[in-house]
Design an enzyme around this catalytic site. Structure first.
Site, mmCIF file in Angstrom:
data_model
loop_
_atom_site.group_PDB
_atom_site.id
_atom_site.type_symbol
_atom_site.label_atom_id
_atom_site.label_comp_id
_atom_site.label_asym_id
_atom_site.label_seq_id
_atom_site.Cartn_x
_atom_site.Cartn_y
_atom_site.Cartn_z
ATOM 1 N N THR A 120 -1.904 6.578 6.173
ATOM 2 C CA THR A 120 -2.946 7.070 5.103
ATOM 3 C C THR A 120 -4.152 7.077 5.288
ATOM 4 O O THR A 120 -4.888 6.291 6.353
ATOM 5 C CB THR A 120 -2.388 6.151 3.925
ATOM 6 O OG1 THR A 120 -3.401 6.668 2.880
ATOM 7 C CG2 THR A 120 -2.809 4.685 4.241
ATOM 8 N N ASP A 121 -5.120 7.924 4.794
ATOM 9 C CA ASP A 121 -6.394 7.940 4.955
ATOM 10 C C ASP A 121 -6.978 6.820 4.450
ATOM 11 O O ASP A 121 -8.300 6.923 4.634
ATOM 12 C CB ASP A 121 -6.939 9.455 4.427
ATOM 13 C CG ASP A 121 -6.795 9.524 3.008
ATOM 14 O OD1 ASP A 121 -5.997 8.660 2.372
ATOM 15 O OD2 ASP A 121 -6.885 10.795 2.488
ATOM 16 N N GLU A 122 -6.614 6.141 3.679
ATOM 17 C CA GLU A 122 -6.950 5.107 2.787
ATOM 18 C C GLU A 122 -7.423 3.764 3.734
ATOM 19 O O GLU A 122 -8.161 3.203 3.454
ATOM 20 C CB GLU A 122 -6.044 4.425 1.696
ATOM 21 C CG GLU A 122 -5.795 5.538 0.745
ATOM 22 C CD GLU A 122 -5.069 4.938 -0.583
ATOM 23 O OE1 GLU A 122 -4.987 3.386 -0.703
ATOM 24 O OE2 GLU A 122 -4.617 5.641 -1.094
ATOM 25 N N TYR A 147 -2.820 -2.822 -0.231
ATOM 26 C CA TYR A 147 -2.081 -1.640 0.228
ATOM 27 C C TYR A 147 -2.710 -1.258 1.432
ATOM 28 O O TYR A 147 -1.935 -0.928 2.759
ATOM 29 C CB TYR A 147 -1.711 -0.642 -0.724
ATOM 30 C CG TYR A 147 -1.157 0.659 -0.039
ATOM 31 C CD1 TYR A 147 -0.067 0.659 0.474
ATOM 32 C CD2 TYR A 147 -2.082 2.031 0.032
ATOM 33 C CE1 TYR A 147 0.419 2.065 1.235
ATOM 34 C CE2 TYR A 147 -1.698 2.982 0.614
ATOM 35 C CZ TYR A 147 -0.562 3.162 0.936
ATOM 36 O OH TYR A 147 0.012 4.213 1.770
ATOM 37 N N LYS A 151 -1.764 -1.358 5.619
ATOM 38 C CA LYS A 151 -1.370 0.099 6.359
ATOM 39 C C LYS A 151 -2.439 -0.047 7.722
ATOM 40 O O LYS A 151 -2.023 0.326 8.675
ATOM 41 C CB LYS A 151 -1.722 1.251 5.524
ATOM 42 C CG LYS A 151 -0.535 1.628 4.440
ATOM 43 C CD LYS A 151 0.722 1.903 4.918
ATOM 44 C CE LYS A 151 0.768 2.930 5.711
ATOM 45 N NZ LYS A 151 2.262 3.267 6.039
HETATM 46 P P1 NAD Z 1 7.655 5.916 -1.256
HETATM 47 O O1 NAD Z 1 7.298 4.639 -2.051
HETATM 48 O O2 NAD Z 1 7.971 7.006 -2.044
HETATM 49 O O3 NAD Z 1 8.801 5.637 -0.301
HETATM 50 C C1 NAD Z 1 8.879 4.421 0.498
HETATM 51 C C2 NAD Z 1 10.444 4.360 0.948
HETATM 52 O O4 NAD Z 1 10.474 3.290 1.847
HETATM 53 C C3 NAD Z 1 11.553 4.105 -0.349
HETATM 54 O O5 NAD Z 1 12.591 4.797 -0.223
HETATM 55 C C4 NAD Z 1 11.737 2.625 0.153
HETATM 56 O O6 NAD Z 1 13.106 2.068 -0.541
HETATM 57 C C5 NAD Z 1 11.901 2.335 1.547
HETATM 58 N N1 NAD Z 1 11.403 0.911 1.730
HETATM 59 C C6 NAD Z 1 10.237 0.108 1.435
HETATM 60 N N2 NAD Z 1 10.455 -1.041 1.895
HETATM 61 C C7 NAD Z 1 11.323 -0.901 2.715
HETATM 62 C C8 NAD Z 1 11.968 -1.956 3.646
HETATM 63 N N3 NAD Z 1 11.558 -3.248 3.940
HETATM 64 N N4 NAD Z 1 13.023 -1.510 4.785
HETATM 65 C C9 NAD Z 1 13.274 -0.253 4.408
HETATM 66 N N5 NAD Z 1 12.887 0.441 3.465
HETATM 67 C C10 NAD Z 1 12.013 0.109 2.910
HETATM 68 O O7 NAD Z 1 6.479 6.183 -0.215
HETATM 69 P P2 NAD Z 1 5.867 7.710 0.152
HETATM 70 O O8 NAD Z 1 4.783 8.080 -0.823
HETATM 71 O O9 NAD Z 1 7.127 8.450 0.677
HETATM 72 O O10 NAD Z 1 5.028 7.216 1.437
HETATM 73 C C11 NAD Z 1 5.660 7.204 2.729
HETATM 74 C C12 NAD Z 1 4.946 6.911 3.918
HETATM 75 O O11 NAD Z 1 3.720 7.877 3.800
HETATM 76 C C13 NAD Z 1 4.153 5.534 3.501
HETATM 77 O O12 NAD Z 1 4.127 4.977 4.963
HETATM 78 C C14 NAD Z 1 2.870 5.760 2.857
HETATM 79 O O13 NAD Z 1 1.930 4.712 3.417
HETATM 80 C C15 NAD Z 1 2.591 7.156 3.721
HETATM 81 N N6 NAD Z 1 1.486 7.852 3.190
HETATM 82 C C16 NAD Z 1 1.739 8.359 1.886
HETATM 83 C C17 NAD Z 1 0.991 9.140 1.139
HETATM 84 C C18 NAD Z 1 1.161 9.759 -0.388
HETATM 85 O O14 NAD Z 1 0.170 10.382 -0.898
HETATM 86 N N7 NAD Z 1 2.152 9.335 -1.113
HETATM 87 C C19 NAD Z 1 -0.011 9.615 1.875
HETATM 88 C C20 NAD Z 1 -0.411 9.303 3.180
HETATM 89 C C21 NAD Z 1 0.512 8.526 3.743
HETATM 90 O O1 TDX Z 2 -2.073 6.708 -14.356
HETATM 91 C C1 TDX Z 2 -3.100 7.078 -13.396
HETATM 92 N N1 TDX Z 2 -4.188 7.349 -13.516
HETATM 93 C C2 TDX Z 2 -4.984 7.678 -12.741
HETATM 94 O O2 TDX Z 2 -6.312 8.181 -13.156
HETATM 95 C C3 TDX Z 2 -2.589 6.601 -11.839
HETATM 96 C C4 TDX Z 2 -1.288 6.149 -11.613
HETATM 97 C C5 TDX Z 2 -3.607 6.959 -10.940
HETATM 98 N N2 TDX Z 2 -4.901 7.512 -11.307
HETATM 99 C C6 TDX Z 2 -5.971 7.776 -10.229
HETATM 100 C C7 TDX Z 2 -6.080 6.922 -9.462
HETATM 101 C C8 TDX Z 2 -6.583 7.602 -8.042
HETATM 102 O O3 TDX Z 2 -7.674 7.829 -8.073
HETATM 103 O O4 TDX Z 2 -5.283 8.959 -9.775
HETATM 104 C C9 TDX Z 2 -5.562 8.715 -8.351
HETATM 105 C C10 TDX Z 2 -4.451 8.872 -7.467
HETATM 106 O O5 TDX Z 2 -3.584 7.720 -7.824
HETATM 107 P P1 TDX Z 2 -2.235 7.140 -7.064
HETATM 108 O O6 TDX Z 2 -1.294 8.326 -7.240
HETATM 109 O O7 TDX Z 2 -1.828 6.036 -7.483
HETATM 110 O O8 TDX Z 2 -2.555 7.622 -5.495
HETATM 111 P P2 TDX Z 2 -3.613 7.010 -4.669
HETATM 112 O O9 TDX Z 2 -3.968 5.380 -4.947
HETATM 113 O O10 TDX Z 2 -4.761 7.865 -4.226
HETATM 114 O O11 TDX Z 2 -2.748 6.600 -3.177
HETATM 115 C C11 TDX Z 2 -1.785 7.655 -2.972
HETATM 116 O O12 TDX Z 2 -2.384 8.384 -1.611
HETATM 117 C C12 TDX Z 2 -2.774 7.619 -0.484
HETATM 118 C C13 TDX Z 2 -0.445 7.259 -2.417
HETATM 119 O O13 TDX Z 2 -0.035 6.409 -3.316
HETATM 120 C C14 TDX Z 2 -0.642 6.322 -1.148
HETATM 121 O O14 TDX Z 2 0.597 5.886 -0.686
HETATM 122 C C15 TDX Z 2 -1.226 6.992 -0.015
HETATM 123 O O15 TDX Z 2 -1.524 6.321 1.069
#
Ligand code: NAD
Ligand code: TDX
Length: 331
Positions: A120-122, A147, A151
């Site tokens: 992630t960019d975080e 979190y 990462k």
């Molecule tokens: P998600 O929470 O939707 O899915 C995570 C999956 O991993 C789930 O299916 C869960 O059951 C599985 N999991 C969790 N712990 C596990 C374990 N110990 N063993 C096996 N499986 C396990 O997450 P996502 O949003 O799909 O993110 C996927 C990846 O992308 C993550 O590594 C996250 O850090 C990265 N990422 C997400 C975003 C975003 O915006 N969602 C952005 C950048 C990077």
């Molecule tokens: O109810 C809400 N109200 C609100 O204002 C929620 C759930 C979030 N927010 C804000 C917080 C953040 O500024 O919205 C923005 C996005 O929130 P999230 O969806 O929780 O994402 P963020 O914390 O930015 O992280 C996401 O992007 C990077 C993913 O969850 C991560 O897994 C990924 O690494």
């Protein structure tokens, strides 16, 4: 090619596996996922016949070792992924994101299997709202939340395993994804499903925080491109120039769902809330020729709204539990 996908029942992983099953019929796909609250078999039901699904934990070294020994490539999506949860209970984040990554790295090292690490960019922390800068591959790591710190730790393990043990790994750090099958705890699905269930959207603080939105399919096309052509040991930043503040996103959702622009609540802000993320993805674009296809956020958001409206059975069971969790946090 035999591909082991960890976290393939989650939001981004299930999209990746579905795209692979559709576009690369020669790929043999195995999903390893422990089906936490965030994983759903239903996200893979359309391609059930095309994949081998293994329910199991990435910290289970014996299981991981066996599955990796049968793979040509590992794509690692599995993670605890929600910042708000990491503020309440960080331990599962350390276990899955750090120990889980370590377990996979030892297995790919042992079996000399190609590995791609999804991050992630975080890990870079945040930028000021008025700073024209964006994150690049050279930005120093400075994570803010439990979190993002786990990462960041997992990224560092990958870099060390490349340098010390010659593991054939690439890394990618992507910005905020949106699209179908995202868990209702996350910002965009939470607001859409709030409106669908007669609840007002909830904005943290003033809503000035900026996120750099990318469609999940564009993220996964980049991951595939890195697997095809990425240089071992390199980190690639993935982003689609989609910066928007949270207030604008809530207003757009309200407008697209025929609600009044002020029909939302301000709620307690997230502790340590990162101000702004912004990605410079020029390396990926120039060196690997990747381009995002979803360049119109508004129409991507409309399609996402339609998907949640059309698929209530996919999310309805999780909605109450999620809102109960938020209620306890005053959010
Ligand atoms: P998600 O929470 O939707 O899915 C995570 C999956 O991993 C789930 O299916 C869960 O059951 C599985 N999991 C969790 N712990 C596990 C374990 N110990 N063993 C096996 N499986 C396990 O997450 P996502 O949003 O799909 O993110 C996927 C990846 O992308 C993550 O590594 C996250 O850090 C990265 N990422 C997400 C975003 C975003 O915006 N969602 C952005 C950048 C990077
Ligand atoms: O109810 C809400 N109200 C609100 O204002 C929620 C759930 C979030 N927010 C804000 C917080 C953040 O500024 O919205 C923005 C996005 O929130 P999230 O969806 O929780 O994402 P963020 O914390 O930015 O992280 C996401 O992007 C990077 C993913 O969850 C991560 O897994 C990924 O690494």
């Amino acid at each position: 090619m035999r591909i082991l996908v960890t976290g393939g029942a989650g939001f981004i992983g299930s999209n990746f596996v579905s795209a692979m099953a559709r576009d690369r019929p020669d790929a043999v796909l195995t999903v390893l996922d422990s089906l936490t609250y965030a994983g759903s078999r239903a996200s893979l039901s359309a391609i059930d016949g095309s994949i081998d699904f293994v329910e199991g934990d990435i910290v289970d070294a014996r299981l991981v070792n066996r599955l990796v020994s049968d793979a040509d490539v590992v794509v690692h999506f599995a993670a605890e992924s929600h910042n708000d949860n990491s503020l309440v209970d960080p331990l599962p984040f350390l276990q899955t994101n750090i120990v889980g990554t370590y377990t996979l790295l030892q297995a790919v090292r042992h079996h000399d299997v190609r590995y791609h690490h999804v991050s992630t960019d975080e890990v870079y922390g945040d930028l000021e709202l008025d700073d024209p800068a964006k994150f690049t591959e050279l930005t120093p790591y400075n994570p803010s939340s439990p979190y993002s710190s786990t990462k960041a730790a997992s990224d560092m393990l990958v870099r060390a395993w490349v340098r010390s043990f010659g593991v054939r790994a690439t890394l990618s750090n992507c910005s905020n994804n949106y699209g179908p099958y995202q868990h209702v705890e996350k910002f965009i699905p939470r607001q859409i499903t709030n409106i669908l269930t007669g609840v007002r959207p909830k904005l943290y603080g003033a809503g000035k925080n900026v996120r750099d939105w990318i469609h999940v399919e564009d993220h996964n096309a980049a991951v595939w491109r890195i697997l095809e052509a990425g240089e071992i040991g390199r980190t690639y930043l993935i982003g689609a120039d989609g910066e928007l503040d949270n207030l604008s996103v809530v207003r757009m959702i309200l407008e697209l769902m025929d609600k009044a622009p002020d029909d939302f609540d301000h709620v307690a802000d997230r502790a340590g809330h990162d101000l702004r993320y912004a990605i410079d993805s020029s390396t990926l674009r120039n060196e690997l020729g990747w381009q995002p296809r979803y360049n119109d956020f508004r129409s991507g958001l409309q399609a996402t709204i339609n998907w949640y409206r059309d698929n209530p059975t996919w999310w309805a069971n999780d909605k109450d539990a999620v809102e109960l969790r938020y209620q306890v946090q005053g959010a």
